[in-house]
Design a protein around this motif. Structure first.
Motif, PDB file in Angstrom:
ATOM      1  N   PRO A  66       0.831  -1.198   0.000  1.00  0.00           N
ATOM      2  CA  PRO A  66       0.000   0.000   0.000  1.00  0.00           C
ATOM      3  C   PRO A  66       0.868   1.250   0.000  1.00  0.00           C
ATOM      4  O   PRO A  66       2.037   1.214   0.396  1.00  0.00           O
ATOM      5  N   ALA A  67       0.304   2.347  -0.428  1.00  0.00           N
ATOM      6  CA  ALA A  67       1.045   3.605  -0.490  1.00  0.00           C
ATOM      7  C   ALA A  67       1.625   3.989   0.868  1.00  0.00           C
ATOM      8  O   ALA A  67       2.712   4.569   0.940  1.00  0.00           O
ATOM      9  N   GLU A  68       0.932   3.634   1.946  1.00  0.00           N
ATOM     10  CA  GLU A  68       1.401   3.970   3.292  1.00  0.00           C
ATOM     11  C   GLU A  68       2.746   3.326   3.619  1.00  0.00           C
ATOM     12  O   GLU A  68       3.453   3.771   4.520  1.00  0.00           O
ATOM     13  N   LEU A  69       3.101   2.260   2.921  1.00  0.00           N
ATOM     14  CA  LEU A  69       4.371   1.579   3.173  1.00  0.00           C
ATOM     15  C   LEU A  69       5.456   1.981   2.176  1.00  0.00           C
ATOM     16  O   LEU A  69       6.513   1.350   2.131  1.00  0.00           O
ATOM     17  N   HIS A  70       5.199   3.022   1.411  1.00  0.00           N
ATOM     18  CA  HIS A  70       6.210   3.469   0.444  1.00  0.00           C
ATOM     19  C   HIS A  70       7.553   3.751   1.129  1.00  0.00           C
ATOM     20  O   HIS A  70       8.587   3.234   0.712  1.00  0.00           O
ATOM     21  N   HIS A  71       7.536   4.557   2.175  1.00  0.00           N
ATOM     22  CA  HIS A  71       8.798   4.958   2.800  1.00  0.00           C
ATOM     23  C   HIS A  71       9.576   3.779   3.384  1.00  0.00           C
ATOM     24  O   HIS A  71      10.761   3.613   3.063  1.00  0.00           O
ATOM     25  N   PRO A  72       8.963   2.913   4.225  1.00  0.00           N
ATOM     26  CA  PRO A  72       9.772   1.833   4.799  1.00  0.00           C
ATOM     27  C   PRO A  72      10.243   0.797   3.774  1.00  0.00           C
ATOM     28  O   PRO A  72      11.192   0.066   4.031  1.00  0.00           O
ATOM     29  N   LEU A  73       9.596   0.752   2.625  1.00  0.00           N
ATOM     30  CA  LEU A  73       9.967  -0.241   1.608  1.00  0.00           C
ATOM     31  C   LEU A  73      10.626   0.383   0.380  1.00  0.00           C
ATOM     32  O   LEU A  73      10.762  -0.262  -0.650  1.00  0.00           O
ATOM     33  N   LYS A  74      11.064   1.622   0.495  1.00  0.00           N
ATOM     34  CA  LYS A  74      11.591   2.326  -0.686  1.00  0.00           C
ATOM     35  C   LYS A  74      12.797   1.639  -1.303  1.00  0.00           C
ATOM     36  O   LYS A  74      12.899   1.551  -2.524  1.00  0.00           O
ATOM     37  N   GLU A  75      13.720   1.145  -0.492  1.00  0.00           N
ATOM     38  CA  GLU A  75      14.906   0.487  -1.053  1.00  0.00           C
ATOM     39  C   GLU A  75      14.524  -0.816  -1.757  1.00  0.00           C
ATOM     40  O   GLU A  75      15.019  -1.112  -2.843  1.00  0.00           O
ATOM     41  N   LEU A  76      13.635  -1.587  -1.140  1.00  0.00           N
ATOM     42  CA  LEU A  76      13.193  -2.829  -1.758  1.00  0.00           C
ATOM     43  C   LEU A  76      12.420  -2.534  -3.044  1.00  0.00           C
ATOM     44  O   LEU A  76      12.590  -3.217  -4.052  1.00  0.00           O
ATOM     45  N   SER A  77      11.603  -1.506  -3.019  1.00  0.00           N
ATOM     46  CA  SER A  77      10.848  -1.120  -4.204  1.00  0.00           C
ATOM     47  C   SER A  77      11.785  -0.783  -5.367  1.00  0.00           C
ATOM     48  O   SER A  77      11.501  -1.105  -6.523  1.00  0.00           O
ATOM     49  N   GLU A  78      12.898  -0.162  -5.075  1.00  0.00           N
ATOM     50  CA  GLU A  78      13.867   0.181  -6.122  1.00  0.00           C
ATOM     51  C   GLU A  78      14.534  -1.059  -6.713  1.00  0.00           C
ATOM     52  O   GLU A  78      15.021  -1.026  -7.833  1.00  0.00           O
ATOM     53  N   LYS A  79      14.569  -2.143  -5.980  1.00  0.00           N
ATOM     54  CA  LYS A  79      15.166  -3.385  -6.487  1.00  0.00           C
ATOM     55  C   LYS A  79      14.145  -4.222  -7.267  1.00  0.00           C
ATOM     56  O   LYS A  79      14.516  -5.080  -8.055  1.00  0.00           O
ATOM     57  N   ALA A  80      12.851  -3.985  -7.025  1.00  0.00           N
ATOM     58  CA  ALA A  80      11.795  -4.718  -7.730  1.00  0.00           C
ATOM     59  C   ALA A  80      11.705  -4.235  -9.174  1.00  0.00           C
ATOM     60  O   ALA A  80      12.025  -3.097  -9.485  1.00  0.00           O
ATOM     61  N   GLN A  81      11.256  -5.115 -10.065  1.00  0.00           N
ATOM     62  CA  GLN A  81      11.017  -4.704 -11.443  1.00  0.00           C
ATOM     63  C   GLN A  81       9.769  -3.841 -11.510  1.00  0.00           C
ATOM     64  O   GLN A  81       9.690  -2.913 -12.308  1.00  0.00           O
ATOM     65  N   VAL A  82       8.770  -4.176 -10.678  1.00  0.00           N
ATOM     66  CA  VAL A  82       7.507  -3.451 -10.666  1.00  0.00           C
ATOM     67  C   VAL A  82       7.030  -3.357  -9.220  1.00  0.00           C
ATOM     68  O   VAL A  82       7.111  -4.339  -8.477  1.00  0.00           O
ATOM     69  N   THR A  83       6.530  -2.182  -8.837  1.00  0.00           N
ATOM     70  CA  THR A  83       5.884  -2.010  -7.542  1.00  0.00           C
ATOM     71  C   THR A  83       4.461  -1.547  -7.795  1.00  0.00           C
ATOM     72  O   THR A  83       4.237  -0.601  -8.554  1.00  0.00           O
ATOM     73  N   VAL A  84       3.508  -2.248  -7.183  1.00  0.00           N
ATOM     74  CA  VAL A  84       2.088  -1.925  -7.327  1.00  0.00           C
ATOM     75  C   VAL A  84       1.463  -1.848  -5.944  1.00  0.00           C
ATOM     76  O   VAL A  84       2.083  -2.227  -4.949  1.00  0.00           O
ATOM     77  N   GLU A  85       0.216  -1.387  -5.896  1.00  0.00           N
ATOM     78  CA  GLU A  85      -0.461  -1.229  -4.612  1.00  0.00           C
ATOM     79  C   GLU A  85      -1.509  -2.293  -4.337  1.00  0.00           C
ATOM     80  O   GLU A  85      -1.948  -2.434  -3.195  1.00  0.00           O
ATOM     81  N   THR A  86      -1.944  -3.046  -5.360  1.00  0.00           N
ATOM     82  CA  THR A  86      -3.005  -4.034  -5.158  1.00  0.00           C
ATOM     83  C   THR A  86      -2.669  -5.347  -5.864  1.00  0.00           C
ATOM     84  O   THR A  86      -1.873  -5.364  -6.814  1.00  0.00           O
ATOM     85  N   ILE A  87      -3.331  -6.418  -5.430  1.00  0.00           N
ATOM     86  CA  ILE A  87      -3.122  -7.697  -6.113  1.00  0.00           C
ATOM     87  C   ILE A  87      -3.724  -7.664  -7.520  1.00  0.00           C
ATOM     88  O   ILE A  87      -3.229  -8.342  -8.411  1.00  0.00           O
ATOM     89  N   ASP A  88      -4.762  -6.858  -7.725  1.00  0.00           N
ATOM     90  CA  ASP A  88      -5.305  -6.730  -9.081  1.00  0.00           C
ATOM     91  C   ASP A  88      -4.275  -6.112 -10.021  1.00  0.00           C
ATOM     92  O   ASP A  88      -4.142  -6.538 -11.167  1.00  0.00           O
ATOM     93  N   GLN A  89      -3.539  -5.137  -9.540  1.00  0.00           N
ATOM     94  CA  GLN A  89      -2.481  -4.551 -10.364  1.00  0.00           C
ATOM     95  C   GLN A  89      -1.379  -5.570 -10.635  1.00  0.00           C
ATOM     96  O   GLN A  89      -0.830  -5.624 -11.745  1.00  0.00           O
ATOM     97  N   ALA A  90      -1.055  -6.386  -9.649  1.00  0.00           N
ATOM     98  CA  ALA A  90      -0.058  -7.449  -9.857  1.00  0.00           C
ATOM     99  C   ALA A  90      -0.557  -8.440 -10.905  1.00  0.00           C
ATOM    100  O   ALA A  90       0.197  -8.856 -11.788  1.00  0.00           O
ATOM    101  N   LEU A  91      -1.832  -8.799 -10.829  1.00  0.00           N
ATOM    102  CA  LEU A  91      -2.415  -9.721 -11.805  1.00  0.00           C
ATOM    103  C   LEU A  91      -2.380  -9.118 -13.209  1.00  0.00           C
ATOM    104  O   LEU A  91      -2.015  -9.801 -14.170  1.00  0.00           O
ATOM    105  N   HIS A  92      -2.728  -7.852 -13.337  1.00  0.00           N
ATOM    106  CA  HIS A  92      -2.680  -7.205 -14.656  1.00  0.00           C
ATOM    107  C   HIS A  92      -1.250  -7.157 -15.186  1.00  0.00           C
ATOM    108  O   HIS A  92      -1.020  -7.284 -16.389  1.00  0.00           O
ATOM    109  N   THR A  93      -0.292  -7.003 -14.286  1.00  0.00           N
ATOM    110  CA  THR A  93       1.115  -7.024 -14.692  1.00  0.00           C
ATOM    111  C   THR A  93       1.475  -8.388 -15.256  1.00  0.00           C
ATOM    112  O   THR A  93       2.126  -8.495 -16.304  1.00  0.00           O
TER     113      THR A  93
END
Length: 148
Positions: free
Chosen positions: A113-140
């Protein structure tokens, strides 16, 4: 082409079933794998295989070794890892699995979720894609198979 997708992340809701059902509805050629979803079995697998341990610390260590083996084998065989971080629980396993995916050079879809952007920012930068919902992950995932 069929993909194997490892579903890492929180264990306290049915997000895996929801994602699997939606992928099935879309007829996506995906096999999903992941951690042991039976929490009691996961906690007790060390003793189930090795016998009763002398204390809870050794019981946890024995179970961790079995669960880490399972995770590593299934993650190494996967094509993509989806790691879900929810809002409600501290998710040490999610962080460890996401870090393992990065270390194994597996493509990572991070769901948070957007609320976890800050604590997960480094991990998000290592991911190929960061999304906020499982529906977005499914569409990916579905986009991988899109030929239009």
């Amino acid at each position: 082409m069929e993909l194997i997708v490892y579903l890492a992340g929180q264990i306290h809701d049915d997000w895996r079933k929801t994602l699997k059902d939606k992928a099935s509805e879309k007829k996506l050629p995906i096999t999903f794998v992941g951690p042991m979803e039976n929490h009691d079995r996961s906690d007790n697998i060390g003793e189930e295989i090795l016998g009763q341990q002398p204390n809870t610390i050794l019981k946890d260590e024995a179970a961790s070794k079995m669960n880490n083996l399972r995770t590593r084998v299934l993650m190494e065989k996967s094509d993509i890892v989806i790691a879900l971080f929810g809002e409600k629980y501290k998710q040490w396993n999610s962080a460890a699995d996401a870090a393992s995916a990065v270390a194994l050079n597996k493509p990572l879809i991070l769901v948070r979720p957007a609320e976890l952007h800050h604590p997960l920012k480094e991990l998000s930068e290592k991911a190929q894609v960061t999304v906020e919902t499982i529906d977005q992950a499914l569409h990916t995932l579905a986009y991988i198979f899109d030929n239009d």
